[in-house]
Design a protein around this motif. Structure first.
Motif, PDB file in Angstrom:
ATOM      1  N   TYR A  27      10.936   6.095  -2.715  1.00  0.00           N
ATOM      2  CA  TYR A  27      10.624   5.175  -1.628  1.00  0.00           C
ATOM      3  C   TYR A  27      11.390   5.533  -0.355  1.00  0.00           C
ATOM      4  O   TYR A  27      10.862   5.386   0.750  1.00  0.00           O
ATOM      5  N   ARG A  44       3.791   1.660  -1.286  1.00  0.00           N
ATOM      6  CA  ARG A  44       4.381   1.892  -2.618  1.00  0.00           C
ATOM      7  C   ARG A  44       3.320   1.841  -3.724  1.00  0.00           C
ATOM      8  O   ARG A  44       3.642   1.657  -4.904  1.00  0.00           O
ATOM      9  N   ASN A  45       2.064   2.005  -3.312  1.00  0.00           N
ATOM     10  CA  ASN A  45       0.956   2.100  -4.267  1.00  0.00           C
ATOM     11  C   ASN A  45       0.872   0.856  -5.161  1.00  0.00           C
ATOM     12  O   ASN A  45       0.559   0.949  -6.345  1.00  0.00           O
ATOM     13  N   HIS A  46       1.157  -0.301  -4.557  1.00  0.00           N
ATOM     14  CA  HIS A  46       1.035  -1.605  -5.219  1.00  0.00           C
ATOM     15  C   HIS A  46       1.934  -1.735  -6.459  1.00  0.00           C
ATOM     16  O   HIS A  46       1.667  -2.548  -7.342  1.00  0.00           O
ATOM     17  N   LYS A  47       2.988  -0.939  -6.487  1.00  0.00           N
ATOM     18  CA  LYS A  47       3.978  -1.078  -7.564  1.00  0.00           C
ATOM     19  C   LYS A  47       5.077  -2.026  -7.109  1.00  0.00           C
ATOM     20  O   LYS A  47       5.368  -2.134  -5.918  1.00  0.00           O
ATOM     21  N   MET A  53       0.831  -1.196   0.000  1.00  0.00           N
ATOM     22  CA  MET A  53       0.000   0.000   0.000  1.00  0.00           C
ATOM     23  C   MET A  53       0.871   1.253   0.000  1.00  0.00           C
ATOM     24  O   MET A  53       0.576   2.228  -0.701  1.00  0.00           O
TER      25      MET A  53
END
Length: 285
Positions: free
Chosen positions: A155, A112-115, A110
């Motif tokens: 990150y 890393r915005n699902h990347k 979450m």
């Protein structure tokens, strides 16, 4: 027959690459020798389709990077881009950065915005492998991964934000510990049942009403330590400052429970709900 030449300056990285490679594809033929200029020279041959061969090489290199380069690159970003020099702070931010980059739990995904940064790294490595029959791993990492390094930099920034929140939270906890250490206990022992909100009980088993809790809280200047008088989990305990707190429930990892134990430390204990001493009140709950 597809051929590829790969150079590694580091012996450990060359060995790691070969281990990764043969875990992915045992049919690749490899010739290895060392050179004075470039270190380890690997000649790879495969009869598999060219695309499959190159994808295998890229995946093996991703493994090498994560194992041998990721931590040092994150460390460098923390020091050079964000100017941290305190060893303890760097260590904590590094741990958070590595967790954000590599974690497979829901929280890290979450953040890393699902990347998946490893997929970006893989695509960049594969692109370079397709364009050249000779790969210098060190040069590739140093000069061909700007997009990936920018993502790592982002990150690390997220990790620093989380680190600052942790610092703020710890400062809040410390202020509450200091506050209650100066307070005379209003009650010797308070019993708590877990739930969406805590239920508070006196030693005689009588449950505190919402009105009783609010009266207790109004007698104390809780705003001094940043607590809301409308909050009915932590604020009542700070107002009562009990000598002992006994928490009962099914979830020892409940955040509210952990916060209370963190603040009151040895004064607070957790036990199974089956040991709650006031049986009649379990039926009423």
């Amino acid at each position: 027959m597809f051929l590829l030449e790969v150079y590694f300056e580091s012996d450990k990285e060359a060995i790691s690459f070969c281990e990764n490679l043969f875990q992915l594809n045992k049919e690749i033929e490899l010739h290895w020798r060392t050179t004075k200029v470039w270190g380890n020279y690997l000649q790879l041959e495969s009869r598999a389709a060219g695309t499959d061969f190159m994808e295998t090489i890229a995946r093996a290199m991703v493994g090498v990077f994560v194992t041998h380069r990721l931590t040092s690159m994150l460390n460098s970003i923390i020091r050079r881009n964000y100017y941290y020099s305190n060893a303890d702070e760097i260590e904590r931010i590094l741990d958070l950065s590595y967790w954000i980059c590599t974690g497979d739990d829901k929280d890290s995904q979450m953040v890393r915005n699902h990347k998946d940064p490893s997929k970006l790294l893989y695509s960049l490595l594969l692109s370079n492998i397709k364009q050249s029959g000779t790969i210098h791993f060190d040069s590739l990492i140093s000069f061909q991964l700007k997009v990936f390094k920018d993502q790592l930099n982002h990150y690390v920034g997220l990790a620093i934000d989380e680190f600052k929140r942790e610092e703020d939270h710890q400062a809040f906890i410390d202020s509450l510990r200091k506050y209650i250490s100066k307070r005379k206990p209003v009650f010797n022992t308070i019993y708590i049942l877990q739930g969406d909100s805590f239920s508070f009980y006196r030693p005689d088993g009588k449950r505190f009403s919402r009105m009783e809790l609010q009266v207790l809280m109004q007698k104390e200047p809780l705003y001094i330590v940043g607590l809301d008088a409308e909050e009915l989990n932590l604020s009542p305990l700070i107002a009562m400052a009990p000598e002992k707190i006994r928490i009962y429930g099914d979830d020892p990892a409940d955040p509210k429970t952990l916060t209370v134990i963190n603040i009151f430390q040895e004064r607070a204990t957790f036990e199974s709900i089956s040991k709650f001493p006031f049986r009649p009140h379990l039926k009423n709950k």
